[in-house]
Design a protein around this motif. Structure first.
Motif, mmCIF file in Angstrom:
data_model
loop_
_atom_site.group_PDB
_atom_site.id
_atom_site.type_symbol
_atom_site.label_atom_id
_atom_site.label_comp_id
_atom_site.label_asym_id
_atom_site.label_seq_id
_atom_site.Cartn_x
_atom_site.Cartn_y
_atom_site.Cartn_z
ATOM 1 N N LYS A 170 0.833 -1.215 0.000
ATOM 2 C CA LYS A 170 0.000 0.000 0.000
ATOM 3 C C LYS A 170 0.862 1.257 0.000
ATOM 4 O O LYS A 170 0.578 2.224 -0.709
ATOM 5 N N ARG A 171 1.913 1.264 0.830
ATOM 6 C CA ARG A 171 2.804 2.445 0.877
ATOM 7 C C ARG A 171 3.450 2.679 -0.485
ATOM 8 O O ARG A 171 3.540 3.815 -0.959
ATOM 9 N N SER A 172 3.914 1.616 -1.121
ATOM 10 C CA SER A 172 4.550 1.764 -2.436
ATOM 11 C C SER A 172 3.546 2.158 -3.487
ATOM 12 O O SER A 172 3.873 2.933 -4.401
ATOM 13 N N LEU A 173 2.331 1.666 -3.388
ATOM 14 C CA LEU A 173 1.301 2.054 -4.343
ATOM 15 C C LEU A 173 1.023 3.559 -4.228
ATOM 16 O O LEU A 173 0.940 4.252 -5.245
ATOM 17 N N ARG A 174 0.921 4.051 -3.006
ATOM 18 C CA ARG A 174 0.715 5.495 -2.804
ATOM 19 C C ARG A 174 1.926 6.289 -3.312
ATOM 20 O O ARG A 174 1.770 7.326 -3.935
ATOM 21 N N ALA A 175 3.103 5.788 -3.042
ATOM 22 C CA ALA A 175 4.325 6.499 -3.463
ATOM 23 C C ALA A 175 4.438 6.557 -4.979
ATOM 24 O O ALA A 175 4.882 7.554 -5.537
ATOM 25 N N SER A 176 3.997 5.485 -5.651
ATOM 26 C CA SER A 176 4.127 5.467 -7.110
ATOM 27 C C SER A 176 2.994 6.245 -7.740
ATOM 28 O O SER A 176 3.091 6.711 -8.840
#
Length: 176
Positions: A170-176
């Motif tokens: 989830k964190r990486s999805l938001r970051a990307s």
């Protein structure tokens, strides 16, 4: 601009302005080095010690600035350690000046003199970069930053798709 297209030339006026802008930067850098030298001689009474401080601060900054200018003129971006060193070396010299000062006023003066070399080095590096951009139409620093951004994006996309932790995905999805 492709390799077969002619490169833009600097006009005579641009060359005059470039020299007129670079000369004071070099002068400020030399003055900062001399100021640091005389400050340390005043405190320690030893020229060799003062020369060592100047070499460690302003001298390293000068070497890094020349590396940066050379790389820029070759159409390459300066590595992060070179760019960071342009500020860290004179900061170390400034801290040395602050530590050896006898009073608050001296600490301010001794701490500021090494910054002349850093500002001069950054200014000359910026001019060199702009000349290369003007002549070639390519900005290697922008290309380096874009490549870093694409690499970070690819990392986060892969992490969002494949990481075993749902929270990390989830964190990486938001970051990307």
């Amino acid at each position: 601009m492709s390799a077969s297209e002619p490169q833009a030339r600097l006009t005579r006026g641009q060359k005059v302005v470039l020299v007129a802008a670079t000369a004071p930067m070099i002068g400020a850098g030399v003055a900062g080095g001399w100021g640091t030298y005389t400050n340390i001689v005043t405190e320690f009474g030893r020229a060799a010690t003062a020369l060592g401080v100047v070499a460690a601060g302003e001298g390293v900054t000068l070497v890094l600035a020349l590396v940066m200018v050379g790389l820029t003129m070759l159409g390459q971006s300066a590595p992060t350690p070179v760019r960071a060193g342009l500020w860290l070396a004179p900061i170390a010299a400034a801290l040395t000046g602050i530590v050896v000062a006898d009073s608050g006023t001296e600490a301010v003066v001794y701490g500021m003199t090494p910054m002349a070399m850093s500002a001069s080095a950054e200014g000359i590096g910026l001019l060199a970069r702009r000349i290369v951009v003007h002549r070639t139409g390519m900005d290697m620093e922008v290309q380096r930053r874009n490549a870093d951004t694409v690499q970070r994006l690819a990392y986060h996309r892969a992490r969002a798709a494949n990481h075993p932790s749902e929270r990390a995905r989830k964190r990486s999805l938001r970051a990307s």
